[in-house]
Design a protein around this motif. Structure first.
Motif, PDB file in Angstrom:
ATOM      1  N   HIS A  53       1.042   6.623   1.883  1.00  0.00           N
ATOM      2  CA  HIS A  53       0.575   5.245   2.015  1.00  0.00           C
ATOM      3  C   HIS A  53      -0.647   5.016   1.134  1.00  0.00           C
ATOM      4  O   HIS A  53      -1.615   5.769   1.186  1.00  0.00           O
ATOM      5  N   VAL A  54      -0.607   3.971   0.325  1.00  0.00           N
ATOM      6  CA  VAL A  54      -1.760   3.585  -0.487  1.00  0.00           C
ATOM      7  C   VAL A  54      -2.495   2.491   0.280  1.00  0.00           C
ATOM      8  O   VAL A  54      -2.024   1.372   0.398  1.00  0.00           O
ATOM      9  N   GLU A  55      -3.634   2.880   0.814  1.00  0.00           N
ATOM     10  CA  GLU A  55      -4.418   1.974   1.660  1.00  0.00           C
ATOM     11  C   GLU A  55      -4.888   0.733   0.907  1.00  0.00           C
ATOM     12  O   GLU A  55      -5.056  -0.330   1.491  1.00  0.00           O
TER      13      GLU A  55
ATOM     14  N   ASP B 126      -3.431  -1.215  -0.912  1.00  0.00           N
ATOM     15  CA  ASP B 126      -2.451  -2.304  -0.984  1.00  0.00           C
ATOM     16  C   ASP B 126      -2.837  -3.464  -0.065  1.00  0.00           C
ATOM     17  O   ASP B 126      -2.344  -4.573  -0.225  1.00  0.00           O
ATOM     18  N   GLY B 127      -3.699  -3.205   0.892  1.00  0.00           N
ATOM     19  CA  GLY B 127      -4.146  -4.241   1.830  1.00  0.00           C
ATOM     20  C   GLY B 127      -5.652  -4.288   1.894  1.00  0.00           C
ATOM     21  O   GLY B 127      -6.348  -3.529   1.216  1.00  0.00           O
TER      22      GLY B 127
ATOM     23  N   GLN C  44      -6.618   5.116  -3.962  1.00  0.00           N
ATOM     24  CA  GLN C  44      -5.676   5.192  -2.853  1.00  0.00           C
ATOM     25  C   GLN C  44      -6.308   4.822  -1.519  1.00  0.00           C
ATOM     26  O   GLN C  44      -5.673   4.153  -0.715  1.00  0.00           O
TER      27      GLN C  44
END
Length: 97
Positions: free
Chosen positions: A10-12, A14-15, A64
């Motif tokens: 998960h790429v944090e 992104d949000g 990330q």
């Protein structure tokens, strides 16, 4: 090309950040100096599990993760921590009921 091991797929980034400036948080684990905290030996404890602090800075790491700069009340240490190392106590903007 070599595989890079990451904490998660998960790429944090992104949000939006989970925490905001001024949020009151608790350390979910003990944090030791990895060599990036000046004036302390490598391996020396910087934050103990359960210690309370406030988010004073929000940065990023490896494109990330968000890194939250947390200032801890009891020691005055300002330590960079990942989301998974923190739990919210009070989020900024929430009113006490």
């Amino acid at each position: 090309m070599t595989n890079i091991s990451r904490d998660s797929d998960h790429v944090e980034l992104d949000g939006p950040p989970f925490f905001d400036y001024g949020d009151k948080v608790r350390a979910r684990r003990t944090i030791r100096n990895d060599g990036t905290f000046p004036g302390k030996d490598i391996g020396e404890i910087l934050v103990t599990k359960g210690e309370v602090g406030y988010v004073v800075n929000i940065g990023t790491f490896l494109q990330q993760f968000y890194i939250y700069g947390v200032e801890f009340e009891s020691t005055g240490h300002r330590v960079g921590m990942k989301r998974k190392e923190l739990e919210p106590i009070e989020l900024a903007g929430e009113e006490d009921e």
